[in-house]
Design a protein around this motif. Structure first.
Motif, PDB file in Angstrom:
ATOM      1  N   GLU A   1      42.720 -13.696  18.570  1.00 26.91           N
ATOM      2  CA  GLU A   1      43.933 -14.245  19.185  1.00 26.91           C
ATOM      3  C   GLU A   1      43.645 -14.864  20.564  1.00 26.91           C
TER       4      GLU A   1
ATOM      5  N   VAL B   1      51.662  -7.131  28.299  1.00 28.48           N
ATOM      6  CA  VAL B   1      51.453  -6.655  26.931  1.00 28.48           C
ATOM      7  C   VAL B   1      49.958  -6.453  26.755  1.00 28.48           C
TER       8      VAL B   1
ATOM      9  N   VAL C   1      43.019  -9.326  11.993  1.00 30.14           N
ATOM     10  CA  VAL C   1      43.858  -8.859  10.898  1.00 30.14           C
ATOM     11  C   VAL C   1      45.292  -8.850  11.405  1.00 30.14           C
ATOM     12  N   GLY C   2      46.239  -9.157  10.523  1.00 31.76           N
ATOM     13  CA  GLY C   2      47.630  -9.226  10.961  1.00 31.76           C
ATOM     14  C   GLY C   2      48.273  -7.854  11.042  1.00 31.76           C
ATOM     15  N   GLY C   3      49.520  -7.816  11.484  1.00 31.46           N
ATOM     16  CA  GLY C   3      50.270  -6.566  11.535  1.00 31.46           C
ATOM     17  C   GLY C   3      49.780  -5.598  12.592  1.00 31.46           C
ATOM     18  N   ARG C   4      49.231  -6.161  13.672  1.00 34.87           N
ATOM     19  CA  ARG C   4      48.731  -5.282  14.736  1.00 34.87           C
ATOM     20  C   ARG C   4      49.872  -4.534  15.396  1.00 34.87           C
TER      21      ARG C   4
ATOM     22  N   ILE D   1      49.809  -3.157  19.716  1.00 35.29           N
ATOM     23  CA  ILE D   1      50.433  -4.023  20.721  1.00 35.29           C
ATOM     24  C   ILE D   1      51.433  -3.188  21.512  1.00 35.29           C
TER      25      ILE D   1
ATOM     26  N   LEU E   1      53.694  -2.660  25.344  1.00 38.42           N
ATOM     27  CA  LEU E   1      54.176  -3.149  26.637  1.00 38.42           C
ATOM     28  C   LEU E   1      53.868  -2.125  27.725  1.00 38.42           C
TER      29      LEU E   1
ATOM     30  N   SER F   1      56.534 -11.443  27.739  1.00 37.66           N
ATOM     31  CA  SER F   1      57.560 -12.481  27.651  1.00 37.66           C
ATOM     32  C   SER F   1      58.889 -11.867  27.224  1.00 37.66           C
TER      33      SER F   1
ATOM     34  N   ILE G   1      62.016 -12.379  24.900  1.00 39.24           N
ATOM     35  CA  ILE G   1      62.162 -13.125  23.648  1.00 39.24           C
ATOM     36  C   ILE G   1      63.629 -13.251  23.262  1.00 39.24           C
TER      37      ILE G   1
ATOM     38  N   GLU H   1      62.439 -15.717  17.495  1.00 39.87           N
ATOM     39  CA  GLU H   1      61.062 -15.846  17.031  1.00 39.87           C
ATOM     40  C   GLU H   1      61.004 -16.795  15.828  1.00 39.87           C
TER      41      GLU H   1
ATOM     42  N   GLY I   1      57.868 -14.046  13.438  1.00 42.36           N
ATOM     43  CA  GLY I   1      57.638 -12.679  13.909  1.00 42.36           C
ATOM     44  C   GLY I   1      57.334 -11.722  12.785  1.00 42.36           C
TER      45      GLY I   1
ATOM     46  N   LEU J   1      53.374 -17.086  21.225  1.00 49.63           N
ATOM     47  CA  LEU J   1      53.149 -15.679  21.583  1.00 49.63           C
ATOM     48  C   LEU J   1      51.962 -15.085  20.828  1.00 49.63           C
ATOM     49  N   ASP J   2      51.551 -15.743  19.752  1.00 49.23           N
ATOM     50  CA  ASP J   2      50.393 -15.276  18.983  1.00 49.23           C
ATOM     51  C   ASP J   2      49.629 -16.520  18.559  1.00 49.23           C
TER      52      ASP J   2
HETATM   53  P1  GDP Z   1      50.778  -9.335  15.018  1.00 46.09           P
HETATM   54  O1  GDP Z   1      51.707  -8.205  14.663  1.00 46.09           O
HETATM   55  O2  GDP Z   1      49.360  -8.927  14.795  1.00 46.09           O
HETATM   56  O3  GDP Z   1      51.094 -10.623  14.334  1.00 46.09           O
HETATM   57  O4  GDP Z   1      50.932  -9.578  16.612  1.00 46.09           O
HETATM   58  P2  GDP Z   1      51.907 -10.536  17.440  1.00 46.09           P
HETATM   59  O5  GDP Z   1      51.153 -11.060  18.586  1.00 46.09           O
HETATM   60  O6  GDP Z   1      52.547 -11.544  16.565  1.00 46.09           O
HETATM   61  O7  GDP Z   1      53.004  -9.545  18.000  1.00 46.09           O
HETATM   62  C1  GDP Z   1      53.858  -8.807  17.146  1.00 46.09           C
HETATM   63  C2  GDP Z   1      55.203  -8.625  17.777  1.00 46.09           C
HETATM   64  O8  GDP Z   1      55.083  -7.942  19.009  1.00 46.09           O
HETATM   65  C3  GDP Z   1      55.892  -9.933  18.118  1.00 46.09           C
HETATM   66  O9  GDP Z   1      56.552 -10.494  16.998  1.00 46.09           O
HETATM   67  C4  GDP Z   1      56.840  -9.495  19.182  1.00 46.09           C
HETATM   68  O10 GDP Z   1      58.033  -8.981  18.605  1.00 46.09           O
HETATM   69  C5  GDP Z   1      56.103  -8.355  19.881  1.00 46.09           C
HETATM   70  N1  GDP Z   1      55.553  -8.861  21.157  1.00 46.09           N
HETATM   71  C6  GDP Z   1      54.328  -9.409  21.368  1.00 46.09           C
HETATM   72  N2  GDP Z   1      54.203  -9.852  22.637  1.00 46.09           N
HETATM   73  C7  GDP Z   1      55.375  -9.597  23.243  1.00 46.09           C
HETATM   74  C8  GDP Z   1      55.904  -9.846  24.563  1.00 46.09           C
HETATM   75  O11 GDP Z   1      55.263 -10.430  25.434  1.00 46.09           O
HETATM   76  N3  GDP Z   1      57.168  -9.415  24.794  1.00 46.09           N
HETATM   77  C9  GDP Z   1      57.936  -8.792  23.867  1.00 46.09           C
HETATM   78  N4  GDP Z   1      59.159  -8.427  24.173  1.00 46.09           N
HETATM   79  N5  GDP Z   1      57.481  -8.553  22.614  1.00 46.09           N
HETATM   80  C10 GDP Z   1      56.229  -8.953  22.305  1.00 46.09           C
END
Ligand code: GDP
Ligand code: MN
Length: 382
Positions: free
Chosen positions: A5, A43, A50-53, A59, A61, A94, A96, A99, A122, A204-205
């Motif tokens: 990423e 964050v 891999v997805g769904g982290r 992930i 905050l 960020s 939001i 999404e 999202g 955001l990703d």
């Molecule tokens: P993935 O699950 O591996 O696809 O990782 P993502 O980077 O898409 O993040 C998953 C989810 O975490 C996002 O859809 C957001 O809802 C949440 N998220 C990620 N970064 C932030 C951020 O900066 N602020 C907020 N509020 N939520 C975040």
């Protein structure tokens, strides 16, 4: 070549796509230092391909240094679907409002680039595609004409992205298309593409896969190549200079020539089995190469049978046979071999195998690819 990423975001930034300020760390102390530098809230994001982290707890905050320390500590070293987290990306958090989803790929059948855009981002796009296919707008882009701002805007409207976000989304789509084409990507995906409460649109990703065939014109890709993570099997194969790709099945495959190797995977599937790998020992492979290939297959814990499919052209049957005899004497194989040996000097190869006195529980020979695949799949299923 798949990017992490953080690398994808750095790549996006070159094409003007807005991403959050951040940096990558391999230690907890470095992660906290980055958080302190960019300011809270941040964050902390696991960097694995891999997805769904998010769902896996990768992930988090953090609103102060203590939280950043706790989260970085728990995420570094975490195992997400078999991927160990060795790096975290720390970025400014960020707010939001909404999404979205946006991606470019190549649609080979249509011979066009394909934009997929959805106001439902999202979440897994496969899930959206299954539940509500109408929520994904597909737009083919003629590579000669490119993507205009107006066409991007129309796609945003068609995807029912709200009016106030349409201009922002459209301009990112144009930038993402430039990144995809000039940047030689196989895939450029933003999920989620967010609308902030303030009205800005922002990536955001980042999921980026680069087309390795274009690496000759991208010296800057060397730093991406340096972080490519191979599994143990792939590392061993690379050391031995073998064309190997690890898969998840139970039938280890060795073939000469990429086309024959692909066909072998297909036939194994066709008769109800699953391949553990792709392995092409190439034309003219000698005994040493065959022995090395068997060692790589043997290092795969999932392998329950080994299918060797050789049609000798430049590759000679007696060399293949010598390699197998040598490998059998050198390493104790975890699974029985089924071989189909045909083409140049196949008779001599079969004679060498027969005279080596290898027991049938270790090696059996079949006259055709289909019969060999059936036998290998039957053994793997036992
Ligand atoms: P993935 O699950 O591996 O696809 O990782 P993502 O980077 O898409 O993040 C998953 C989810 O975490 C996002 O859809 C957001 O809802 C949440 N998220 C990620 N970064 C932030 C951020 O900066 N602020 C907020 N509020 N939520 C975040
Ligand atoms: Mn995502």
């Amino acid at each position: 070549m798949d990017l992490f990423e953080y690398q994808g975001k750095q790549y996006f930034a070159r094409y003007g796509i807005p991403v959050s300020a951040g940096d990558v760390a391999t230690t907890v102390d470095d992660a906290v230092a980055i958080a302190e530098r960019i300011g809270y809230p941040v964050v902390v994001k696991a960097q694995v391909q891999v997805g769904g982290r998010g769902k896996a707890g990768g992930i988090k905050l953090a609103s102060d240094a203590d939280e950043a320390r706790v989260h970085a500590g728990s995420i570094l070293g975490m195992d997400i679907k078999g991927h160990v987290v060795r790096r975290v990306w720390v970025e400014r958090a960020s707010d939001i409002a909404e999404e979205y989803y946006a991606s470019f790929t190549l649609d080979r059948a249509a011979k066009r680039h394909l934009l997929m855009l959805s106001a439902q981002g999202g979440v897994d796009i496969e899930e959206v595609a299954a539940k509500d296919p109408g929520a994904i707008v597909r737009l083919h882009v003629n590579p000669i004409e490119g993507l205009s701002e107006a066409a991007a805007r129309a796609a945003a409207a068609e995807a029912r992205i709200p009016e106030r976000a349409q201009a922002g989304v459209a301009s990112i789509l144009v930038q993402l298309y430039e990144c995809f084409t000039a940047g030689d990507c196989d895939l450029a995906e933003i999920n989620p593409l967010i609308l902030k409460p303030t009205g800005e649109v922002h990536a955001l990703d980042a999921k980026v896969s680069l087309d390795a065939n274009a690496s000759f014109r991208h010296p800057e890709w060397d730093e991406f190549a340096a972080t490519v993570e191979l599994d143990d099997r792939e590392r061993l194969a690379r050391e031995k200079n073998l064309q190997y790709i690890g898969l998840d099945g139970t039938v280890g495959i060795i073939a000469n020539g990429a086309g024959l190797a692909m066909s072998t995977l297909d036939v194994v599937n066709q008769v109800g089995g699953s391949a553990a790998n792709f392995l092409d020992i190439g034309g003219g492979a000698n005994a040493e190469v065959m022995a090395g290939a068997l060692e790589v297959i043997n290092s795969d814990q999932k392998v329950r049978s080994i299918l060797i499919n050789i049609f000798g052209g430049i590759t000679r049957g007696e060399e293949v046979a010598k390699g197998i005899v040598e490998a059998v004497s050198r390493v104790s194989l975890r699974a029985p071999i089924v071989i189909r040996l045909d083409g140049t000097n196949a008779d001599e190869g079969r004679r060498i195998l027969a005279e080596a006195g290898i027991p049938e529980s270790v090696l059996t020979s079949k006259p055709t690819m289909l019969e060999a695949a059936r036998a290998a799949v039957a053994i793997a299923g036992r």
